[in-house]
Design an enzyme around this catalytic site. Sequence first.
Site, PDB file in Angstrom:
ATOM      1  N   ALA A   7      12.668 -10.942   6.413  1.00 56.02           N
ATOM      2  CA  ALA A   7      12.557 -11.102   4.959  1.00 56.02           C
ATOM      3  C   ALA A   7      11.191 -11.678   4.615  1.00 56.02           C
ATOM      4  O   ALA A   7      10.938 -12.872   4.806  1.00 56.02           O
ATOM      5  CB  ALA A   7      13.685 -12.004   4.455  1.00 56.02           C
ATOM      6  N   GLY A   8      10.296 -10.820   4.116  1.00 53.62           N
ATOM      7  CA  GLY A   8       8.945 -11.236   3.747  1.00 53.62           C
ATOM      8  C   GLY A   8       8.855 -11.511   2.252  1.00 53.62           C
ATOM      9  O   GLY A   8       9.863 -11.440   1.530  1.00 53.62           O
ATOM     10  N   LYS A  13      12.836  -6.212   5.415  1.00 55.22           N
ATOM     11  CA  LYS A  13      12.947  -5.118   6.377  1.00 55.22           C
ATOM     12  C   LYS A  13      14.188  -5.382   7.221  1.00 55.22           C
ATOM     13  O   LYS A  13      14.431  -6.522   7.633  1.00 55.22           O
ATOM     14  CB  LYS A  13      11.717  -5.070   7.308  1.00 55.22           C
ATOM     15  N   TYR A  91      -0.613 -24.038  17.142  1.00 52.90           N
ATOM     16  CA  TYR A  91      -0.358 -25.033  16.095  1.00 52.90           C
ATOM     17  C   TYR A  91       0.161 -26.334  16.705  1.00 52.90           C
ATOM     18  O   TYR A  91       1.106 -26.294  17.501  1.00 52.90           O
ATOM     19  CB  TYR A  91       0.715 -24.518  15.115  1.00 52.90           C
ATOM     20  N   ASP A 100       7.473 -15.135  10.815  1.00 55.89           N
ATOM     21  CA  ASP A 100       7.078 -13.734  11.043  1.00 55.89           C
ATOM     22  C   ASP A 100       5.897 -13.628  12.006  1.00 55.89           C
ATOM     23  O   ASP A 100       5.846 -12.735  12.852  1.00 55.89           O
ATOM     24  CB  ASP A 100       6.783 -13.013   9.715  1.00 55.89           C
ATOM     25  N   ARG A 101       4.959 -14.573  11.902  1.00 55.88           N
ATOM     26  CA  ARG A 101       3.783 -14.528  12.797  1.00 55.88           C
ATOM     27  C   ARG A 101       4.198 -14.752  14.239  1.00 55.88           C
ATOM     28  O   ARG A 101       3.740 -14.067  15.156  1.00 55.88           O
ATOM     29  CB  ARG A 101       2.767 -15.598  12.374  1.00 55.88           C
TER      30      ARG A 101
HETATM   31  N1  ADP Z   1       7.093   0.926  -0.733  1.00 57.45           N
HETATM   32  C1  ADP Z   1       6.342  -0.184  -0.741  1.00 57.45           C
HETATM   33  N2  ADP Z   1       6.729  -1.248  -1.481  1.00 57.45           N
HETATM   34  C2  ADP Z   1       5.998  -2.372  -1.495  1.00 57.45           C
HETATM   35  N3  ADP Z   1       4.836  -2.522  -0.808  1.00 57.45           N
HETATM   36  C3  ADP Z   1       4.403  -1.499  -0.066  1.00 57.45           C
HETATM   37  C4  ADP Z   1       5.130  -0.296   0.012  1.00 57.45           C
HETATM   38  N4  ADP Z   1       4.471   0.536   0.841  1.00 57.45           N
HETATM   39  C5  ADP Z   1       3.382  -0.118   1.247  1.00 57.45           C
HETATM   40  N5  ADP Z   1       3.307  -1.338   0.700  1.00 57.45           N
HETATM   41  C6  ADP Z   1       2.238  -2.312   0.977  1.00 57.45           C
HETATM   42  O1  ADP Z   1       2.809  -3.234   1.867  1.00 57.45           O
HETATM   43  C7  ADP Z   1       2.633  -4.572   1.422  1.00 57.45           C
HETATM   44  C8  ADP Z   1       3.904  -5.335   1.715  1.00 57.45           C
HETATM   45  O2  ADP Z   1       4.157  -5.194   3.087  1.00 57.45           O
HETATM   46  P1  ADP Z   1       5.397  -5.843   3.798  1.00 57.45           P
HETATM   47  O3  ADP Z   1       5.133  -5.754   5.250  1.00 57.45           O
HETATM   48  O4  ADP Z   1       6.669  -5.284   3.296  1.00 57.45           O
HETATM   49  O5  ADP Z   1       5.232  -7.348   3.256  1.00 57.45           O
HETATM   50  P2  ADP Z   1       6.083  -8.650   3.418  1.00 57.45           P
HETATM   51  O6  ADP Z   1       6.421  -8.780   4.881  1.00 57.45           O
HETATM   52  O7  ADP Z   1       5.174  -9.717   2.950  1.00 57.45           O
HETATM   53  O8  ADP Z   1       7.306  -8.521   2.558  1.00 57.45           O
HETATM   54  C9  ADP Z   1       2.307  -4.499  -0.050  1.00 57.45           C
HETATM   55  O9  ADP Z   1       1.401  -5.504  -0.393  1.00 57.45           O
HETATM   56  C10 ADP Z   1       1.695  -3.100  -0.187  1.00 57.45           C
HETATM   57  O10 ADP Z   1       0.291  -3.160  -0.001  1.00 57.45           O
HETATM   58  C1  PAZ Z   2       1.199 -16.151   5.836  1.00 58.93           C
HETATM   59  C2  PAZ Z   2       2.560 -15.665   5.355  1.00 58.93           C
HETATM   60  C3  PAZ Z   2       2.677 -15.937   3.873  1.00 58.93           C
HETATM   61  C4  PAZ Z   2       2.684 -14.161   5.617  1.00 58.93           C
HETATM   62  O1  PAZ Z   2       3.927 -13.691   5.118  1.00 58.93           O
HETATM   63  P1  PAZ Z   2       4.036 -12.283   4.327  1.00 58.93           P
HETATM   64  O2  PAZ Z   2       2.905 -12.218   3.397  1.00 58.93           O
HETATM   65  O3  PAZ Z   2       3.939 -11.202   5.370  1.00 58.93           O
HETATM   66  O4  PAZ Z   2       5.338 -12.272   3.611  1.00 58.93           O
HETATM   67  C5  PAZ Z   2       3.703 -16.359   6.169  1.00 58.93           C
HETATM   68  O5  PAZ Z   2       3.513 -16.178   7.522  1.00 58.93           O
HETATM   69  C6  PAZ Z   2       3.803 -17.836   5.851  1.00 58.93           C
HETATM   70  O6  PAZ Z   2       4.364 -18.239   4.851  1.00 58.93           O
HETATM   71  N1  PAZ Z   2       3.236 -18.697   6.742  1.00 58.93           N
HETATM   72  C7  PAZ Z   2       3.287 -20.130   6.607  1.00 58.93           C
HETATM   73  C8  PAZ Z   2       1.953 -20.751   6.895  1.00 58.93           C
HETATM   74  C9  PAZ Z   2       1.419 -20.517   8.285  1.00 58.93           C
HETATM   75  O7  PAZ Z   2       1.767 -19.547   8.963  1.00 58.93           O
HETATM   76  O8  PAZ Z   2       0.591 -21.346   8.723  1.00 58.93           O
HETATM   77  K     K Z   3       5.469 -10.009   7.202  1.00 61.00           K
END
Ligand code: ADP
Ligand code: PAZ
Ligand code: K
Length: 244
Positions: A7-8, A13, A91, A100-101
């Site tokens: 969950a990002g 996903k 860290y 996620d990282r």
């Molecule tokens: N169908 C989609 N919906 C939303 N974002 C998408 C999509 N396809 C590609 N992207 C790109 O992917 C990014 C989000 O990626 P994602 O890995 O799902 O992020 P997170 O893990 O932060 O939820 C968006 O910023 C955009 O650039």
């Molecule tokens: C940097 C992130 C925002 C990336 O998450 P995403 O954008 O993929 O949803 C996430 O890994 C996060 O909240 N990290 C906490 C701070 C750190 O990793 O130091």
């Molecule tokens: K992510």
Amino acid sequence: MRLLVDAGNTRVKWRLERSGSTVNSGADRLEEIETVPQLAEHGDAVGSIAVSTVISEENRARLVESLSRVTAAPVRFYWAESERSGLRNAYADYCLMGADRWHAMYAAWRMVRNGVAVIDAGSAVTIDYVSSNGTHLGGFILPGLNMMLRSLKSDAARIGFDPGDVRLVAPGTSTGECVNHGLAWLSSAMNDRVADDAKKHALAEVLVTGGDAGRLLDLGLVARHVPDLVLDGVGLIDAEESSA
Ligand SMILES: Nc1ncnc2c1ncn2[C@@H]1O[C@H](COP(=O)(O)OP(=O)(O)O)[C@@H](O)[C@H]1O
Ligand SMILES: CC(C)(COP(=O)(O)O)[C@@H](O)C(=O)NCCC(=O)O
Ligand SMILES: [K+]
């Protein structure tokens, strides 16, 4: 059946697995999770749920609530760790690293077992370097594409533009081109920096994941595309913990 969840900040996903094979997978907004037909269809067959997440506590509670409408299976959350199977977190306070990282890095480490750079191009872009002996050398956190576009739109009064092709790097001759090409140019510079660093730190491979990975590859990033590295990592760790 097992349900894996990443969950990002933009999307959730998920992947349904039976005996290690994918039955179904998807990427949906948090608000949509409880109505995804493929999840509802298999809800009764799900035995466990393993989650990697970086969303707020409020949204994490929403996620748990949504999942409970889909299945009665127990939910297990996995977070960043200091060490696992020879991978060591740089860290000092590893709890502060985004789950996620760590999970993407762990999947990469298990896949490559050598020096590796991991790029996760999501809402934010994260880049992490792991040396050939499993030492996390550290990383970078950058704003992702949509985040940069939003900030240009909201924080500058006279930058008006429509989203365009963020894959062209020629100097722009309109506001729209200057913004869209500017971000492509920035991404392309980042790609070059990662390649330089990979050489400098003797990293054998660069892996890229996340929703914006394809665009980075189109811009010339030399990397292996692994679409769901975070799910792979949390799945490996869940299997290890469940058999321990
Ligand atoms: N169908 C989609 N919906 C939303 N974002 C998408 C999509 N396809 C590609 N992207 C790109 O992917 C990014 C989000 O990626 P994602 O890995 O799902 O992020 P997170 O893990 O932060 O939820 C968006 O910023 C955009 O650039
Ligand atoms: C940097 C992130 C925002 C990336 O998450 P995403 O954008 O993929 O949803 C996430 O890994 C996060 O909240 N990290 C906490 C701070 C750190 O990793 O130091
Ligand atoms: K992510």
